[in-house]
Design an enzyme around this catalytic site. Structure first.
Site, PDB file in Angstrom:
ATOM      1  N   ILE A 278       0.915  -1.327   0.006  1.00 22.98           N
ATOM      2  CA  ILE A 278      -0.025   0.037   0.094  1.00 22.98           C
ATOM      3  C   ILE A 278       0.943   1.290  -0.032  1.00 22.98           C
ATOM      4  O   ILE A 278       0.499   2.333  -0.663  1.00 22.98           O
ATOM      5  CB  ILE A 278      -1.071  -0.181   1.476  1.00 22.98           C
ATOM      6  CG1 ILE A 278      -2.121   0.980   1.019  1.00 22.98           C
ATOM      7  CG2 ILE A 278      -0.446   0.240   2.312  1.00 22.98           C
ATOM      8  CD1 ILE A 278      -2.973   0.787  -0.026  1.00 22.98           C
TER       9      ILE A 278
ATOM     10  N   ASP B 290     -11.097  -6.676   6.105  1.00 24.16           N
ATOM     11  CA  ASP B 290     -10.094  -5.456   5.579  1.00 24.16           C
ATOM     12  C   ASP B 290     -10.533  -4.571   4.579  1.00 24.16           C
ATOM     13  O   ASP B 290     -10.633  -3.627   4.252  1.00 24.16           O
ATOM     14  CB  ASP B 290      -8.856  -6.180   5.345  1.00 24.16           C
ATOM     15  CG  ASP B 290      -7.781  -5.405   5.073  1.00 24.16           C
ATOM     16  OD1 ASP B 290      -7.352  -4.552   5.924  1.00 24.16           O
ATOM     17  OD2 ASP B 290      -7.402  -5.164   3.682  1.00 24.16           O
TER      18      ASP B 290
ATOM     19  N   LYS C  61      -5.945   2.555   7.155  1.00 25.11           N
ATOM     20  CA  LYS C  61      -7.072   1.821   7.735  1.00 25.11           C
ATOM     21  C   LYS C  61      -6.791   0.334   7.870  1.00 25.11           C
ATOM     22  O   LYS C  61      -5.809  -0.111   7.049  1.00 25.11           O
ATOM     23  CB  LYS C  61      -8.415   2.303   6.973  1.00 25.11           C
ATOM     24  CG  LYS C  61      -8.175   2.006   5.418  1.00 25.11           C
ATOM     25  CD  LYS C  61      -8.026   0.655   4.650  1.00 25.11           C
ATOM     26  CE  LYS C  61      -8.720  -0.343   5.033  1.00 25.11           C
ATOM     27  NZ  LYS C  61      -8.848  -1.644   3.974  1.00 25.11           N
TER      28      LYS C  61
ATOM     29  N   SER D 209      11.461   0.513   7.768  1.00 21.32           N
ATOM     30  CA  SER D 209      11.331  -0.794   7.081  1.00 21.32           C
ATOM     31  C   SER D 209      12.234  -1.749   7.319  1.00 21.32           C
ATOM     32  O   SER D 209      13.744  -1.549   7.308  1.00 21.32           O
ATOM     33  CB  SER D 209      11.223  -0.412   5.432  1.00 21.32           C
ATOM     34  OG  SER D 209      10.938  -1.788   4.977  1.00 21.32           O
TER      35      SER D 209
END
Lengths: 308, 308
Positions: free
Chosen positions: B14, B168, B90, B36
């Site tokens: 994403i 999701d 989200k 990361s």
């Protein structure tokens, strides 16, 4: 002072054991009506539906809803929309969202909504909250274990979706925990144990965390035999606090604290009378949110069938 | 105007597909760092942990958290406690309670917290909200069906507790529904279908009700093949509104409405820039509460094992 005319909706075990005696002892309220399909109270007018009560008795300005959570919303919505004050037994609804809707409507119509958590009125809870308020907390352990056959005889709704299963008593523990902890907790893990023939859990193990990495765990179990355990232990830098007997007993490092016990339900009705006098609402959803979070986050385990 | 130096935490699908292009196109932000474990972005300083970033880069005043929901709380808490503004992908967390904790902390420390719902920035959503605002609603039908193998390749976390499964994507539908409906809804029933080898549902059927007895249902399914269906249809007294393609297309009685499509993620970053300028937060938990309610209230059904 004129007593507020109040109706009980849902005349089951909790209404007879707790609400009716508490109302009888409180001069602020008069039990003026009931709504029950299976029989009301001697000498008190009974209605078959909430709508019939609202239509026939405008003098009844407050309703105390004691039925199971799933049918509660429609009754509460009708009462609030009709300008009546409402008190909700725990849990306040079958969903978090519906109680938020009721809260919004109560604000719009200017009535008082009281989502009750009776265990918060156990004698040891407020002293526990005060004692913990300024102390760094190391560890929390909740044990809430009882025999479902003894405490919920014939209550089919507790095993149906929305009935919450062992969270029906467990939410009492969560209502105390959220009241006494100086910092907010949230679930970090849960294991829910479902009998293979039931829709709700018979046991739950919960792990909470908090802003400063508090180690908090809870065990709820309905398979307890030989006496219930309703206990919360909080270890702090300055000693260990323990609430026993559902909050009725409080010890610090093993020594009992003297408590004034006015009873949980009398405390609820005193609080409701204060809300009516002051024109406010009291809707704290934290305990129900923890339960919903446990269902959302929890790992599910299946165990042997349960038969009443 | 000086661009806000922003870090992305969690450089996965994403982040690469949506966040990084949106940030690159927005003069209000500069991608100044990443966190990361599996590789960052060419030419941008990468850190192994959020704590390392917070320590080394006080100039990075905002963090956009793109990792899965379960590990999100610790990162968000550290960033907010450190005085950084935070934007959450989200769903904003693995539990409702943890986002309430973050919201409280953000208020205390005076930073902006933005719990994003990208689907609310689809081109048709705001026009749909405006069109529905004054119309009595008869019926709502949500269909949100996609192929999990296509849309979530190799995402193991979606099948683990807290990963939400079909909710999701389904929460995107709920984020639109809660935005466009003029009255609040709450779940009255749910059936969740779990593959026998998975911890989260692959399908869900939901029934909602509302203050005036609205009939609303939703079907979420990850077993869709041959093209996704992301659609919300609302029947009113004055015609039928349909949002298609996840909100990118809007029709009224079958006729397309012209829309200005600025993109969902560019819209999110414009909103975040406004919050930073005005000093506010935007934390609407309604979609996550519906999901938690569905897990709490839902009947569970087991289906065939699912293999990627």
């Amino acid at each position: 002072m004129t007593a507020t005319k109040l109706a009980i909706v849902g005349v089951g075990k909790i209404a007879r054991d707790q609400h009716i005696p508490a109302i009888a002892a409180d001069p602020a309220f008069e039990l003026a009506a009931t709504v029950s399909g299976s029989g009301g109270v001697e000498g008190v007018e009974n209605f078959a539906t909430v709508d019939a009560l609202l239509e026939a008795r405008p003098d009844v300005t407050a309703l105390s809803l004691c039925m199971p959570p799933v049918p509660r919303f429609a009754a509460a919505f009708a009462a609030i929309a009709n300008g009546r004050h409402v008190m909700l037994e725990k849990p306040p609804g079958a969903t978090v969202a519906e109680v938020l809707t009721l809260d919004g409507l109560a604000r719009q119509t200017g009535v008082s909504l009281f989502a009750t958590w009776h265990s918060r009125y156990a004698a040891g809870v407020e002293p526990a909250r005060e004692w913990l308020a300024d102390k760094p907390i190391r560890r929390v352990r909740v044990d809430w274990k009882e025999d479902v056959r003894k405490w919920h005889p014939g209550q089919a709704w507790i095993w149906q979706p929305g009935g919450l299963g062992v969270f029906d008593p467990g939410i009492n523990a969560l209502s105390i925990l959220t009241e006494i902890m100086p910092l907010p907790l949230h679930l970090s893990g849960a294991e829910l144990t479902f009998p293979e023939n039931r829709e709700t859990p018979i046991a739950a193990d919960l792990t909470f965390t908090g802003p400063d990495g508090i180690d908090a765990t809870a065990g709820f179990d309905w398979r307890q035999e030989g006496g219930e355990i309703w206990q919360i232990e909080v270890e702090t830098d300055q000693g260990t606090l323990r609430l026993e007997s559902g909050g009725a007993r409080l010890t610090i490092d093993g020594t009992d604290r003297p408590l004034e016990d006015d009873g949980e339900y009398p405390g609820l009705y005193r609080r409701f009378a204060t809300l009516l006098a002051d024109g406010g609402s009291d809707v704290d959803l934290a305990p129900l949110i923890h339960v919903a979070d446990a269902f959302m986050l929890g790992r599910r385990v299946t165990t042997d069938a349960f038969h009443d």
